[in-house]
Design a protein around this motif. Structure first.
Motif, PDB file in Angstrom:
ATOM      1  N   GLN A   1       0.803  -1.314   0.166  1.00  0.00           N
ATOM      2  CA  GLN A   1      -0.265   0.786  -0.284  1.00  0.00           C
ATOM      3  C   GLN A   1       1.106   0.894   0.387  1.00  0.00           C
ATOM      4  O   GLN A   1       0.671   2.663  -0.890  1.00  0.00           O
ATOM      5  N   ALA A   2       1.777   1.284   0.659  1.00  0.00           N
ATOM      6  CA  ALA A   2       3.033   2.320   0.521  1.00  0.00           C
ATOM      7  C   ALA A   2       3.489   3.044  -0.785  1.00  0.00           C
ATOM      8  O   ALA A   2       3.648   3.380  -0.564  1.00  0.00           O
ATOM      9  N   LEU A   3       3.805   1.617  -1.208  1.00  0.00           N
ATOM     10  CA  LEU A   3       5.206   1.456  -2.709  1.00  0.00           C
ATOM     11  C   LEU A   3       3.531   1.944  -3.283  1.00  0.00           C
ATOM     12  O   LEU A   3       4.106   2.532  -4.224  1.00  0.00           O
ATOM     13  N   GLY A   4       2.199   1.823  -3.014  1.00  0.00           N
ATOM     14  CA  GLY A   4       2.068   2.244  -4.147  1.00  0.00           C
ATOM     15  C   GLY A   4       1.420   3.898  -4.051  1.00  0.00           C
ATOM     16  O   GLY A   4       1.049   4.446  -5.496  1.00  0.00           O
ATOM     17  N   ARG A   5       0.806   4.108  -3.111  1.00  0.00           N
ATOM     18  CA  ARG A   5       1.437   5.574  -2.849  1.00  0.00           C
ATOM     19  C   ARG A   5       2.423   6.464  -3.386  1.00  0.00           C
ATOM     20  O   ARG A   5       1.619   7.820  -4.441  1.00  0.00           O
ATOM     21  N   ILE A   6       3.662   5.682  -3.211  1.00  0.00           N
ATOM     22  CA  ILE A   6       4.691   6.055  -4.143  1.00  0.00           C
ATOM     23  C   ILE A   6       5.472   6.387  -5.866  1.00  0.00           C
ATOM     24  O   ILE A   6       4.634   7.355  -6.060  1.00  0.00           O
ATOM     25  N   LYS A   7       4.326   5.213  -6.337  1.00  0.00           N
ATOM     26  CA  LYS A   7       3.623   4.837  -7.529  1.00  0.00           C
ATOM     27  C   LYS A   7       2.456   5.168  -8.100  1.00  0.00           C
ATOM     28  O   LYS A   7       2.264   5.139  -9.271  1.00  0.00           O
ATOM     29  N   ALA A   8       2.371   6.667  -7.202  1.00  0.00           N
ATOM     30  CA  ALA A   8       0.260   6.524  -7.232  1.00  0.00           C
ATOM     31  C   ALA A   8       0.614   7.331  -9.288  1.00  0.00           C
ATOM     32  O   ALA A   8      -0.644   7.688  -9.569  1.00  0.00           O
ATOM     33  N   ALA A   9       1.744   7.778  -9.884  1.00  0.00           N
ATOM     34  CA  ALA A   9       1.660   8.229 -10.847  1.00  0.00           C
ATOM     35  C   ALA A   9       1.008   7.683 -12.522  1.00  0.00           C
ATOM     36  O   ALA A   9       0.858   7.480 -13.018  1.00  0.00           O
ATOM     37  N   THR A  10       1.567   6.417 -11.649  1.00  0.00           N
ATOM     38  CA  THR A  10       1.977   5.075 -12.885  1.00  0.00           C
ATOM     39  C   THR A  10       1.160   3.376 -12.402  1.00  0.00           C
ATOM     40  O   THR A  10       1.335   3.172 -12.637  1.00  0.00           O
ATOM     41  N   LEU A  11       0.681   4.611 -11.788  1.00  0.00           N
ATOM     42  CA  LEU A  11      -0.102   2.342 -11.005  1.00  0.00           C
ATOM     43  C   LEU A  11      -0.526   1.639 -12.362  1.00  0.00           C
ATOM     44  O   LEU A  11      -1.517   2.328 -13.131  1.00  0.00           O
TER      45      LEU A  11
END
Length: 308
Positions: free
Chosen positions: A175-185
């Protein structure tokens, strides 16, 4: 002289089953989609490669070639330690996969896996910024402190081992990694069972918890199966729905439902539940959840009463 990746021979069932490698690459056709399939855990023997046969079936159903990279974690460390041929830790493994993707030159990259392989599918899907992820029954974290808060003890020993002896890079909360990658989900699909286990066992409820944590990342579609446990892929195989699901998500291809006649024990179940006052349309939906087609489910219930 080393073969170019585009000159690699096609894989076959024998090689996939007997190979001692951690990574296999199938015959490459640049411009076609690429599926990176991650294997699930095995404590008794070396983990198998996963989804090869299903992807071959999808090629037959769609009439299209699928580039394939098959990966397994022989150490059962949730793809955080050495994967021979790729890397010694996740950042290095991701770079190894990036190099293969550059050589293959696919039109689209998809990661897929179940259980341990599902964690890898989400993890490397985010790190590689792929277009689509299919995760069957994934964890959403590998952090032992969070695991204890959620009473997630199924693979706590793995989490504690990683915490005690961490690799050079690690990703312990998707979930935390997903927030970091929010622009390229990626287009994330989480497929999971929700059926309670025997005597209140928690594993399936925990799968639902992990699914909803991953849904919070965004761009996520949840696929709950109320009559499946953690092994949701096996449930979909048993109920003859796995091929249609993969075709729909990966290829946007709608396959006809596989014909399954409603068995005698289910006919008895229908009769009893109608007697107890269950709505006919609810029984149709339950039969469909167990893998029977809409038409066969409707006919079985309608044969005993009128369905609105």
């Amino acid at each position: 002289m080393a073969l170019s990746i585009t000159d690699l021979p096609a894989l076959d069932n024998r090689r996939v089953k007997t190979s001692t490698a951690d990574v296999l690459v199938d015959r490459v056709i640049p411009g076609e989609i690429l599926v990176i399939a991650f294997g699930f855990v095995s404590w008794e023997a070396r983990p198998d490669f996963d989804f090869y046969g299903r992807l071959r079936k999808l090629e037959q159903n769609s009439g299209r070639h699928i580039n394939k990279i098959l990966v397994r974690d022989s150490g059962n460390a949730w793809y955080h330690r050495r994967i021979d041929g790729l890397g010694a830790h996740p950042d290095e493994t991701a770079e190894g996969l990036r190099a293969l993707i550059r050589e293959i030159r696919p039109s689209k990259v998809i990661t897929i896996g179940q259980s341990m392989g599902a964690y890898a599918a989400v993890l490397y899907g985010l790190l590689l910024e792929v277009q689509q992820v299919l995760a069957f029954g994934p964890l959403s974290f590998l952090d032992p402190a969070q695991a204890l808060l959620y009473h997630e003890r199924r693979w706590l020993s793995v989490m504690r081992d990683l915490a005690a002896n961490p690799p050079l890079s690690g990703y312990y909360d998707l979930q935390a990694l997903g927030r970091i990658k929010a622009a390229t989900l990626p287009d994330l699909h989480v497929i999971f069972g929700t059926k309670p286990g025997e005597e209140g066992a928690e594993s399936v409820h925990l799968d639902a918890m992990h699914a909803h944590r991953l849904a919070a990342i965004g761009n996520c579609t949840l696929h709950p199966y109320p009559y499946s446990g953690h092994t949701v892929v096996q449930h979909l195989i048993d109920t003859k729905r796995i091929n249609a699901l993969l075709a729909r998500i990966i290829m946007n291809l709608m396959l006809e439902e596989e014909a399954r006649e409603v068995t005698a024990d289910w006919h008895g179940w229908i009769t009893e539940n109608l007697r107890l006052g269950s709505p006919p349309e609810e029984l149709v939906e339950i039969l469909k959840h167990h893998g029977y087609s809409h038409d066969s489910s409707f006919a079985a219930v309608a044969g005993k009463t009128s369905v609105p």
